[in-house]
Scaffold this motif. Structure first.
Motif, short mmCIF file in Angstrom:
data_model
loop_
_atom_site.label_atom_id
_atom_site.label_comp_id
_atom_site.label_asym_id
_atom_site.label_seq_id
_atom_site.Cartn_x
_atom_site.Cartn_y
_atom_site.Cartn_z
N MET A 39 0.80 -1.23 0.00
CA MET A 39 0.00 0.00 0.00
C MET A 39 0.83 1.28 0.00
N PRO A 40 2.01 1.31 0.68
CA PRO A 40 2.77 2.55 0.68
C PRO A 40 3.25 3.00 -0.68
N ASP A 41 3.36 2.03 -1.64
CA ASP A 41 3.83 2.40 -2.96
C ASP A 41 2.69 2.61 -3.95
N ASP A 42 1.44 2.50 -3.45
CA ASP A 42 0.29 2.64 -4.34
C ASP A 42 0.05 4.12 -4.64
N ARG A 91 -0.74 20.47 6.20
CA ARG A 91 0.68 20.79 6.40
C ARG A 91 1.43 19.62 7.03
N SER A 92 0.79 18.98 8.00
CA SER A 92 1.45 17.86 8.68
C SER A 92 1.59 16.65 7.76
N LEU A 93 0.57 16.40 6.94
CA LEU A 93 0.64 15.28 6.02
C LEU A 93 1.74 15.48 4.98
N PRO A 104 4.56 9.34 2.43
CA PRO A 104 5.54 9.02 1.39
C PRO A 104 5.12 9.59 0.05
N ALA A 105 6.05 9.64 -0.88
CA ALA A 105 5.76 10.19 -2.21
C ALA A 105 4.69 9.35 -2.90
N GLY A 106 3.88 10.03 -3.69
CA GLY A 106 2.86 9.34 -4.45
C GLY A 106 1.49 9.35 -3.82
N ILE A 107 1.37 9.83 -2.58
CA ILE A 107 0.07 9.91 -1.90
C ILE A 107 -0.57 11.24 -2.25
N GLU A 108 -1.80 11.21 -2.72
CA GLU A 108 -2.50 12.42 -3.12
C GLU A 108 -3.33 12.97 -1.96
N THR A 109 -3.21 14.26 -1.74
CA THR A 109 -3.97 14.92 -0.68
C THR A 109 -4.78 16.06 -1.29
N VAL A 148 -1.24 4.22 8.85
CA VAL A 148 -2.11 3.37 8.06
C VAL A 148 -1.53 3.14 6.66
N VAL A 149 -1.03 4.20 6.06
CA VAL A 149 -0.47 4.09 4.70
C VAL A 149 0.74 3.16 4.68
N THR A 150 1.52 3.16 5.73
CA THR A 150 2.73 2.31 5.77
C THR A 150 2.50 0.98 6.45
N GLY A 151 1.25 0.71 6.88
CA GLY A 151 0.92 -0.57 7.49
C GLY A 151 1.24 -0.67 8.96
#
Length: 445
Positions: free
Chosen positions: A1-4, A23-25, A30-35, A341-344
């Motif tokens: 999931m972290p690389d999705d 700002r905190s996010l 990690p790179a590739g997560i859309e906010t 959660v994103v990194t498990g």
């Protein structure tokens, strides 16, 4: 999931919690997560400063900050100005109305940071006759009303009507009530020089508090200090005075007394954002019930933070208060949990000890409790101003506001009655009456 690269986090609401979360996010994910941050306003309102806008201690633009200035745009971070139309919690989709029409946004995690609203049905007549203080528009409307009252007194010959016009009644003795009363009494004393036909004893401010002390959120010592400060400046503070009805002519109390005054400012009661009711989420006291890690139980991928969330504090088992200080800390904690959660990794429960509470109660006057140390008067006011100045997003903005605040320490408030009239709205009195009649007819259809 972290690389999705398709992991999408959608945040609804751009108050203290929403902007701090973005700002905190940005620093954690990690790179590739859309906010994506979605808000129906393009700015964040510093609500604790609204009473100062009422008293013209600060300009309206000093209590708002553009969202795009508070959050870093570009790359995987995006801001959309729009209002929510529909949310499909099961399907992970949200429909919003934007300047370019309706848009559908897909998400993997949805964060509700929509704050709350002023409650206008708490007392009979409150919606019709009281002036709420929840938005910049509310603050400017109250300020304009005060200026109109003084101008009207100068033109009024009847003594009883003059007294009613000059009586400003504040319902509520919490933070907002005490702050707006202190700002009002100082503002009236300062600007009366511009209204030579208005006598000092024709202007009064009354605070109605249903409890036995002011500022119940603070220690009794600071509540007493605020009470003494207001009374020393002529504010009529009535404790254990519960308002039961508000009319166009004043406020009815529970003991049968009627207090006459043409201007009533309501600072009591908050209501849940209507969006929460539409979603059918578990609500407690007008706020969404969340677990210790700020997730909404029973709704995978749904989180809530800030004033709209009923957040348990693992420090002592209490419910976190709906203040800017806690909203910021909750947002920072949620950023850590979303990163987990994103990194498990496992999430953790929110735990925070308050660093203190502050209130500005007039020009150069305040009360505060910082790290257990009580402060009153000018030192408390300086701490209050310094804290909110530190929350401004850029050095240039802080510097500009600092000089404007410094100037205001020595000169009277501005008495400009702001009316934004477009050229097309100008014309003869008859033309204006026709436009008003047409607008009224349109609203009644």
């Amino acid at each position: 999931m972290p690389d999705d690269p398709c992991t999408r986090i959608l945040i609804v609401g751009a108050g203290f919690a929403g902007t701090q979360l973005v700002r905190s996010l940005h620093r954690r994910l990690p790179a590739g997560i859309e906010t994506t941050l979605l808000s129906d306003e393009s700015y964040t309102t510093f609500n604790p400063m609204l009473p100062e806008a009422v008293g013209a201690s600060v300009f309206p633009e000093q209590v708002v900050v553009p969202v795009r200035e508070m959050t870093r745009q570009g790359g995987a971070c995006r801001f959309i100005m729009g209002s929510v139309i529909q949310i499909d919690l099961a399907g992970g989709r949200l429909v919003c109305r934007t300047l370019a029409g309706e848009r559908e946004l897909a998400y993997d995690h949805l964060v509700l940071a929509v704050g709350n609203r002023a409650r206008l049905d708490l007392l009979p007549g409150m919606a019709e006759h009281a002036l709420p203080l929840k938005t910049v528009g509310d603050a400017m409307h109250i300020r304009n009303t005060v200026l109109r009252r003084l101008a009207c007194i100068e033109l009024e010959d009847d003594a009883s009507a003059r007294r009613a016009l000059g009586h400003f009644i504040v319902v509520g003795g919490g933070f907002s009530g005490v702050e707006v009363a202190g700002e009002l009494v100082d503002c009236l004393a300062s600007i009366r020089r511009y209204y030579p036909r208005v006598a000092a004893d024709e202007l009064r401010v009354t605070v109605l508090q249903g409890l036995d002390r002011l500022l119940p959120e603070l220690s009794p010592r600071l509540g007493i200090a605020a009470l003494n400060s207001l009374r020393e400046r002529g504010v009529d503070v009535r404790l254990m005075a519960r308002a039961t009805c508000i009319t166009a002519d004043g406020v009815q109390l529970g003991d049968g007394e009627f207090i006459e005054g043409r201007t009533v400012i309501g600072t009591i009661g908050t209501a849940a954002n209507p969006l929460l009711a539409r979603l059918g989420l578990p609500i407690s006291g007008g706020r969404v019930v969340v677990a210790g890690d700020l997730s909404v139980p029973g709704y995978p991928g749904l989180w809530a933070v800030g004033d709209c969330a009923c957040v348990p504090n693992a420090l002592d088992g209490s419910t976190a208060p709906p203040t800017a200080q806690f909203a910021v800390r909750e947002a920072q904690h949620l950023a850590r949990n979303l990163g987990a959660v994103v990194t498990g990794a496992p999430t953790t429960a929110f735990r925070y000890r308050s660093r203190g509470m502050m209130a500005s109660i007039g020009h150069l006057k305040g009360v505060a409790e910082v790290a257990g140390v009580p402060l009153t008067g000018w030192p408390a006011w300086l701490v209050w101003r310094a804290y909110y100045l530190s929350q401004m997003p850029s050095f240039g903005r802080r510097l500009r506001i600092f000089f404007e605040w410094f100037w205001g320490m020595f000169y009277p408030p501005d008495i400009t009655h702001l009316r934004f009239t477009r050229s097309a709205e100008l014309g003869s009195d008859e033309e204006r009456r026709q436009r008003e009649a047409s607008a009224t007819a349109a609203m009644t259809v």
